[in-house]
Design an enzyme around this catalytic site. Structure first.
Site, short mmCIF file in Angstrom:
data_model
loop_
_atom_site.label_atom_id
_atom_site.label_comp_id
_atom_site.label_asym_id
_atom_site.label_seq_id
_atom_site.Cartn_x
_atom_site.Cartn_y
_atom_site.Cartn_z
N ASP A 45 0.86 -1.17 0.00
CA ASP A 45 0.00 0.00 0.00
C ASP A 45 0.90 1.22 0.00
OD1 ASP A 45 -3.22 0.29 0.77
OD2 ASP A 45 -2.05 2.09 1.16
N TYR A 185 -14.06 6.75 -12.38
CA TYR A 185 -14.22 5.38 -11.91
C TYR A 185 -14.55 4.45 -13.08
CZ TYR A 185 -15.28 1.55 -8.74
OH TYR A 185 -15.26 0.35 -8.08
N LYS A 189 -12.00 1.52 -14.69
CA LYS A 189 -12.38 0.11 -14.66
C LYS A 189 -12.54 -0.46 -16.07
CE LYS A 189 -12.28 -0.06 -10.21
NZ LYS A 189 -11.13 -0.70 -9.54
N VAL A 218 -19.99 -3.96 -2.88
CA VAL A 218 -19.63 -4.69 -1.67
C VAL A 218 -20.08 -3.88 -0.45
CG1 VAL A 218 -17.74 -5.67 -0.32
CG2 VAL A 218 -17.64 -5.71 -2.83
#
Length: 274
Positions: A45, A185, A189, A218
């Site tokens: 990270d 976004y 993607k 999610v």
């Protein structure tokens, strides 16, 4: 070539995997999934403290096979330094991304296309798409030289459908000021799926398989009204649990999927079939 069959095909014992952006919710799940089937996993990270905290939370189950490291996916020097320090990588999971939050904060709504800052576009593309390209270029080339490996790009159901902006509406906000899912976004993607197909063809002869996984929404303590709205768009009537993608990651990153490359696997509760 003889391939392992049955449950043996999922075994990654003796292999090393690296997951980018692994300090977050799904990143930790990807690390756990790979460690469960025997891999040593480098949990990376940009925020080293977040990586170390995530690794510590998994070591009780997986011991010293989970290793934390700082990695800036936008820096080829940083990628090469991690590769040099950690040694050859057999599995790369490109998970790092910026997930811009949708809020109505007063003034011009910066998530909207008309007001979206160019610097936000540049930064989010750099992390989510260029970062995946750089990691794949450095680590995939190393895999190709060594005779093979696996790259998994984490995309989204929004790689194949547009965001339904009705999900993000706020009561009492004028139409032109309503918050939306930002353009970056979807572009990131969808770009990851294109990158997946390109790399799959490019390295097919060197034994490097490249696939994409596109999760649906999610659940992560979302507001009840958002959950209700989104659930109505999903045939299964609910959002995913974070752990429900572990088996897919294990399949896509192991010899169990030995004849699969260049594919985008959608696991979204059926949302994209309607």
């Amino acid at each position: 070539m003889t391939q392992p069959v049955g449950l043996a095909a999922f075994d990654l014992t003796g292999k090393t995997a690296l997951v980018t952006g692994a300090g977050g919710l799904l990143g930790r799940e990807h690390v756990a999934a790979l460690a469960e089937i025997g891999a040593t996993v480098i949990l990376t990270d940009l925020d080293l403290a977040a990586a170390q905290a995530a690794a510590a939370s998994l070591r009780g189950t997986h011991g010293d096979r989970v290793v934390a490291a700082a990695l800036d996916v936008t820096s080829e020097d940083s990628i090469r330094a991690v590769l040099e320090a950690q040694g050859p990588i057999d599995v790369l999971v490109n998970n790092a991304a910026v997930d811009p939050k949708v809020t109505a904060a007063g003034g011009p709504e910066l998530s909207r296309l008309e007001h979206f800052p160019l610097e936000s576009w540049d930064f989010q593309i750099a992390v989510g798409l260029t970062g995946a390209f750089l990691c794949a270029r450095v680590m995939g080339a190393q895999m190709a030289r060594r005779g093979g490996g696996v790259i998994l790009n984490i995309a989204s159901d929004l790689s194949v459908i547009a965001p339904d902006q009705r999900l993000y509406r706020k009561d009492g906000v004028a139409e032109g000021d309503q918050p939306v899912k930002p353009v970056t976004y979807s572009v990131v993607k969808a770009g990851l799926v294109g990158l997946t197909r390109y790399l799959a063809g490019y390295w097919a002869g060197q034994g490097v398989r490249v696939n994409a996984l596109s999760p649906g929404g999610v659940f992560n303590d979302h507001p009840d009204d958002f959950v209700g709205r989104l659930s109505q768009l999903i045939p299964m009537g609910r959002m995913a649990g974070a752990s429900e993608y572990r088996s897919a990651v294990q399949f896509l990153c192991s010899p169990a999927s030995s004849y699969m490359t260049g594919q985008n696997i959608l696991i979204d509760g059926g949302r994209t079939v309607l």
